[in-house]
Design an enzyme around this catalytic site. Structure first.
Site, PDB file in Angstrom:
ATOM      1  N   SER A 146       0.867  -1.181   0.000  1.00 29.90           N
ATOM      2  CA  SER A 146       0.000   0.000   0.000  1.00 29.90           C
ATOM      3  C   SER A 146       0.899   1.224   0.000  1.00 29.90           C
ATOM      4  O   SER A 146       2.059   1.150   0.407  1.00 29.90           O
ATOM      5  CB  SER A 146      -0.886   0.000   1.257  1.00 29.90           C
ATOM      6  N   TYR A 159      -2.097   0.375  10.662  1.00 23.99           N
ATOM      7  CA  TYR A 159      -2.069  -0.128   9.289  1.00 23.99           C
ATOM      8  C   TYR A 159      -0.776   0.275   8.595  1.00 23.99           C
ATOM      9  O   TYR A 159      -0.159  -0.527   7.878  1.00 23.99           O
ATOM     10  CB  TYR A 159      -3.277   0.420   8.537  1.00 23.99           C
TER      11      TYR A 159
END
Length: 262
Positions: A146, A159
């Site tokens: 990501s 995250y």
């Protein structure tokens, strides 16, 4: 930029394993690799979802197999790996985000689960299948990370930490296995609207999930990312796409997004 491998280095698609293939980017990637000629092995915790996708792909004339698999269960992963002598592609897609609390109040259980899925899960499957990837003579490991693995943002530390871990795993593996017939590719998507990512992150709160994409006319779709993954995987064997960051045009960074006014 060519869309097919060089004529003098033909690629013969073999088995491609996709984790987290029950929906979103994983399911779209499975479709893309099947279209490219791979025999796709679909894995996810939700076995019913991957079985339905396998039926869809089989009906379309593709070769697919579905397995119910939790990538954080090392014993189950090791058992799964015994079914394969050679694998051409592994797409480590299983992962996800939980919560958006600041560091001061973040839930350690959420942090632990994100690390287990995004990092340890990727480690488990990669370790278990690396011998089969090497035995293929032309293996490819894909880590779907990501943009969170490359820059921070407020409310995302858990995250972000997990995806930084996934990024470093990919980067280090590439260094360690250089000289073997296995490529390591990292695909780092930015804002992607799928049916479940934001909804899962906010515990099923549809209103909070919708705010993530508010005013953004065209966030990336799962198909956009899958197309990117399929393109990177189908390059000639000597071409390694180390890192490919893909964002929608409206997103300049994790914290800079153009949103249309209502």
């Amino acid at each position: 930029m060519p869309s097919t491998p060089h004529a003098d280095t033909p690629r013969k698609p073999g088995i491609a394993v996709v984790t987290g293939a029950s929906g979103g980017i994983g399911a779209a990637t499975a479709r893309g690799l099947a279209e490219a000629g791979y025999r796709v092995v679909l894995t996810a915790r939700r076995k019913d979802r991957v079985e339905a996708l396998a039926a869809e792909l089989t009906a379309a004339g593709h070769s697919t197999t579905a397995y119910g698999l939790d990538v954080t269960d090392r014993a189950a992963v090791d058992t799964f790996a015994t079914a394969f002598q050679k694998i051409a592609v592994l797409v480590n897609n299983a992962g996800g985000a939980l919560g958006a609390d600041p560091v001061a109040t973040g839930d350690p259980a959420d942090w632990r689960q994100m690390y287990e899925t995004n990092v340890i899960g990727t480690l488990n499957v990669t370790q278990a299948l690396l011998p089969a990837l090497t035995a293929s003579g032309d293996g490819t490991v894909v880590v779907v990370s990501s943009t969170a693995g490359h820059a921070t943002y407020e409310g995302g530390a858990g995250y972000v930490a997990a995806k930084h871990g996934a990024h470093v795993l990919a980067e280090t593996l590439r260094l360690e296995i250089v000289g073997t017939p296995v490529r390591v590719i990292e695909i780092a998507p930015g804002m992607v609207r799928t049916e479940g990512f934001a909804l899962t992150r906010f515990g099923g709160d549809a209103e909070k999930a919708a705010k993530v994409y508010a005013g953004v006319a065209e966030p990336l779709t799962a198909e956009d990312v899958a197309d990117t993954i399929t393109w990177a995987v189908t390059r000639p064997p000597h071409v390694n796409v180390d890192l490919l960051v893909v964002r929608p045009r409206a997103q300049a960074s994790n914290t800079k997004v153009h949103r249309e006014q209502p």
